[in-house]
Design a protein around this motif. Structure first.
Motif, PDB file in Angstrom:
ATOM      1  N   ALA A 287       0.705  -0.908  -0.700  1.00 51.09           N
ATOM      2  CA  ALA A 287       0.118   0.268   0.571  1.00 51.09           C
ATOM      3  C   ALA A 287       0.716   1.068   0.065  1.00 51.09           C
ATOM      4  N   LEU A 288       2.240   1.213   0.617  1.00 46.37           N
ATOM      5  CA  LEU A 288       2.945   2.363   1.230  1.00 46.37           C
ATOM      6  C   LEU A 288       3.358   2.597  -0.750  1.00 46.37           C
ATOM      7  N   ALA A 289       3.834   1.439  -1.295  1.00 48.43           N
ATOM      8  CA  ALA A 289       4.944   1.885  -2.579  1.00 48.43           C
ATOM      9  C   ALA A 289       3.856   2.293  -3.537  1.00 48.43           C
ATOM     10  N   ALA A 290       2.608   2.041  -3.634  1.00 48.28           N
ATOM     11  CA  ALA A 290       1.947   2.123  -4.367  1.00 48.28           C
ATOM     12  C   ALA A 290       1.026   4.046  -4.378  1.00 48.28           C
ATOM     13  N   SER A 291       1.419   4.268  -3.103  1.00 47.14           N
ATOM     14  CA  SER A 291       0.619   5.921  -3.194  1.00 47.14           C
ATOM     15  C   SER A 291       1.987   6.305  -2.863  1.00 47.14           C
TER      16      SER A 291
END
Length: 330
Positions: A287-291
């Motif tokens: 989730a952090l990488a995608a954001s």
């Protein structure tokens, strides 16, 4: 002259006897314990035949033909494992089958007391009630009415129990279903009573159930893309996955997790918690990488892919530490 009168009289008597015999033969019906006939007249249903009967009333006729009610039900097909429609009335002769039959409605959904969905496969043994065939005559879609009544009874009994209680109460549910079905027949077999009887005797019931995969279904619906997906489709799938959150569980799913941990030994519980912890960490990282808040680099991107790269990294580390294994200047 007298002889002529005698001949005419004998002929008339013979004709009357022949007509009476023909009438008796064509209006004679034999009902058995496992077979009967319904009759009607211009006012509607008249009676269900029992034993050997001659219909002397010329207005009374056996119910049959294309205008007769469709008395049929859904049953299992042993050849294919699917469903087939079984007729209880012979449209040509009007004979009605009174033998016990097994109705098997199509699989249907039910909801437990704690809001878990289950897919129910039900079987109910029944037979037509000769004394209440008036209700069968009056029902336009007997098969639909029977299926609806059976499904309603199972949904009612399953809805009284939580999903963890349902596993140990199968016989109680089956017994409660038969009691409900029989009570509905008793409460609707007379005019002015609540509901309407189907004209059926219910004997036994049985069912099995499965639970749909509620964990995977939401994500699978929007996040799965094929190997040939376009970049736009991949971006949309990632966006959908982010929208699900790190731990997007509904209350019913949390209740299912509680059932998983129930009555387990500490080692099994620790192993399940460890797996959930690793999965949660992975979800957070994705989730952090995608954001854009976290940059994830692979070993190849860091130059640590392959044995040669690893040897070079070790050599550089040794050179920085010096000949005695200490950092230069130490």
């Amino acid at each position: 002259m007298t002889a002529v009168l005698v001949i005419v009289g004998v002929t008339l008597v013979a004709l009357i006897i022949a007509a009476a015999l023909f009438y008796i033969i064509t209006r004679y019906f034999e009902a058995r314990y496992d077979r009967t006939y319904m009759t009607h007249d211009e006012r509607g249903f008249k009676r269900a035949l029992a034993g050997k009967v001659v219909l002397w009333d010329y207005e009374e006729a056996v119910v049959k033909g294309p205008t007769a009610p469709h008395i049929e039900f859904v049953a299992l097909d042993p050849a294919t494992g699917g469903r087939r429609t079984v007729k209880l009335m012979d449209p040509r002769t009007g004979a009605i089958n009174l033998r016990p039959q097994y109705c098997a409605p199509l699989p249907f959904e039910a909801v437990t007391a704690d809001s878990h969905k289950v897919i129910v496969e039900a079987r109910v043994q029944f037979s037509l009630n000769r004394d209440l065939l008036k209700h069968v005559y009056e029902i336009q879609e007997f098969s639909l009415a029977l299926d609806t009544r059976i499904q309603s009874a199972f949904r009612s009994e399953i809805g009284k129990r939580k999903d963890e209680e349902l596993r140990g109460a199968l016989h109680d549910v089956e017994r409660g279903v038969i009691e409900q079905l029989r009570r509905a027949e008793e409460e609707g077999d007379e005019a002015g009573e609540p509901g309407m009887a189907l004209g059926v005797r219910f004997h036994t019931s049985a069912f099995t159930y499965t639970q749909p995969d509620e964990f995977a279904a939401p994500a699978m619906a929007g996040a799965i893309v094929g190997p040939g997906a376009t970049p736009e489709q991949q971006v949309a799938a990632r966006a959908f996955a982010r929208a699900q959150g790190v731990l997007a569980l509904r209350p019913q799913q949390i209740d299912q997790l509680a059932d998983v941990f129930k009555d387990r030994d500490p080692a099994s519980t620790a192993a399940i918690l460890s797996l959930m912890d690793m999965q949660t960490r992975q979800n957070i990282a994705e989730a952090l990488a995608a954001s854009g808040q976290l940059v994830v680099l692979t070993a190849q991107e860091l130059g640590l892919f392959g044995a040669a790269a690893q040897r070079d990294a070790v050599s550089r580390s040794r050179a920085q530490l010096g000949p005695n294994g200490a950092a230069p200047g130490a």
